[in-house]
Design an enzyme around this catalytic site. Structure first.
Site, PDB file in Angstrom:
ATOM      1  N   GLY A   1       0.808  -1.207   0.000  1.00 13.37           N
ATOM      2  CA  GLY A   1       0.000   0.000   0.000  1.00 13.37           C
ATOM      3  C   GLY A   1       0.839   1.254   0.000  1.00 13.37           C
ATOM      4  N   ASN A   2       0.204   2.372   0.270  1.00 18.82           N
ATOM      5  CA  ASN A   2       0.896   3.655   0.236  1.00 18.82           C
ATOM      6  C   ASN A   2       1.846   3.850   1.409  1.00 18.82           C
ATOM      7  OD1 ASN A   2      -0.256   4.894  -2.152  1.00 18.82           O
ATOM      8  ND2 ASN A   2      -2.186   4.858  -1.043  1.00 18.82           N
ATOM      9  N   THR A   3       1.568   3.187   2.533  1.00 19.13           N
ATOM     10  CA  THR A   3       2.410   3.382   3.714  1.00 19.13           C
ATOM     11  C   THR A   3       2.931   2.091   4.324  1.00 19.13           C
ATOM     12  OG1 THR A   3       0.466   3.388   5.178  1.00 19.13           O
ATOM     13  CG2 THR A   3       1.206   5.523   4.319  1.00 19.13           C
ATOM     14  N   ARG A   4       2.333   0.951   3.972  1.00 23.03           N
ATOM     15  CA  ARG A   4       2.743  -0.306   4.603  1.00 23.03           C
ATOM     16  C   ARG A   4       2.771  -1.438   3.584  1.00 23.03           C
ATOM     17  NH1 ARG A   4      -1.104  -1.633   9.493  1.00 23.03           N
ATOM     18  NH2 ARG A   4      -2.673  -1.174   7.898  1.00 23.03           N
TER      19      ARG A   4
ATOM     20  N   GLY B   1      -8.407   0.927  -8.319  1.00 23.01           N
ATOM     21  CA  GLY B   1      -7.311   0.416  -7.504  1.00 23.01           C
ATOM     22  C   GLY B   1      -7.512  -1.044  -7.153  1.00 23.01           C
TER      23      GLY B   1
ATOM     24  N   ASP C   1      -6.514  -2.656  -4.656  1.00 21.09           N
ATOM     25  CA  ASP C   1      -6.869  -2.852  -3.259  1.00 21.09           C
ATOM     26  C   ASP C   1      -8.371  -2.733  -3.048  1.00 21.09           C
ATOM     27  OD1 ASP C   1      -6.686  -0.156  -3.919  1.00 21.09           O
ATOM     28  OD2 ASP C   1      -5.924   0.457  -1.967  1.00 21.09           O
TER      29      ASP C   1
ATOM     30  N   THR D   1      -4.803   6.061   3.596  1.00 24.09           N
ATOM     31  CA  THR D   1      -4.431   7.409   3.179  1.00 24.09           C
ATOM     32  C   THR D   1      -5.667   8.132   2.653  1.00 24.09           C
ATOM     33  OG1 THR D   1      -2.206   6.664   2.616  1.00 24.09           O
ATOM     34  CG2 THR D   1      -2.945   8.745   1.650  1.00 24.09           C
TER      35      THR D   1
ATOM     36  N   THR E   1      -9.306  22.775  20.635  1.00 19.84           N
ATOM     37  CA  THR E   1      -8.886  22.606  19.246  1.00 19.84           C
ATOM     38  C   THR E   1      -8.741  21.141  18.862  1.00 19.84           C
ATOM     39  OG1 THR E   1      -7.751  24.727  19.281  1.00 19.84           O
ATOM     40  CG2 THR E   1      -7.098  23.189  17.559  1.00 19.84           C
TER      41      THR E   1
END
Length: 246
Positions: free
Chosen positions: A9-12, A99, A101, A124, A174
């Site tokens: 994937g994009n990060t893992r 995609g 995925d 993401t 916040t």
């Protein structure tokens, strides 16, 4: 030797052995933009029968993954999206633009849920795909995930914190306001999609949630099913139907 599934994937990078047509324990390894994370090769056996690969990650990382797998595996299958795959008929005008995925997550959900299903991926991006009771993909939508929303806000206004806060209706600080706004935006899209699907089909679909950011939404989606390894489940199903993979 055994079959293994790989989800880049994009990060893992996630990987798992496939046993009796199901994914075994999934291991996840974070990676950078140009380099795969350390330790993942140590999780592999010396030899693999078939490596089933799904990648939406950067091209350089895909090449690095294949460089390790090709000499180690008797066969490497890179899954491509086709019109018909794993019991799902992809609804995109050009299936190749969906995609892989998302396609695999729909296949995994379709195998586990009877009737219509809304497949929600929280990574993401926030992705939502509707599959009807006959396995027809009716389309989907893509939006920033809550995490990406906060990263974008922080990038433009550094005084806005990246993390923290509780998912409340109206924040009195916040951090809470950011959590309420970013997660609330995602939940609003899921709820809007569920309502639209119910009008279309005459009954609300099941909601199946997966992805690394699923936890922040699940508590606010009563009745939703959490299937963290849904892409792997789809790969496992395709491994029983080799003709369904490109």
């Amino acid at each position: 030797m055994s079959d293994w599934a790989f989800d880049l994937g994009n990060t893992r990078l996630k990987l798992a052995p496939l046993r009796h047509g199901s994914a075994g324990e999934v291991a996840a390894f974070p990676h950078g933009e140009h380099v795969l994370g350390a330790g993942w090769m140590a999780a592999l056996p010396p030899r693999i029968d078939v490596a089933w690969v799904a990648s939406v990650g950067p091209a350089a990382l895909r090449a690095a993954l294949l460089q390790v797998l090709v000499p180690r595996a008797a066969r490497v299958v890179e899954v491509r999206v086709a019109r018909e795959m794993g019991g799902v008929r992809i609804g995109y005008d050009d299936p190749a633009r969906l995609g892989v995925d998302r396609a695999l997550a729909m296949i995994g959900a379709r195998a586990q849920v009877a009737g219509g299903v809304l497949v929600v991926g929280v990574g993401t991006a926030l992705t939502i795909d509707l599959v009807d009771a006959e396995g027809v993909h009716l389309g989907g939508c893509i939006a920033p995930s809550p995490t990406l929303m906060r990263e974008a806000l922080h990038a433009r206004a550094s005084q806005l914190p990246l993390e923290g806060g509780a998912l409340v209706q109206f924040g009195t600080g916040t951090e809470d306001a950011l959590a309420a706004g970013c997660a609330g935006a995602a939940l609003g899209l899921v709820e809007r999609s569920r309502d639209a699907a119910a009008r279309l089909a005459g009954a609300p679909p099941a909601i199946v949630v997966h992805g690394g950011g699923a936890g922040m939404l699940l508590a606010a989606l009563p009745g939703a099913l959490h299937r963290p390894s849904l892409v792997m489940d789809g790969l496992a199903r395709l491994s029983r139907q080799p003709a369904g993979a490109g």
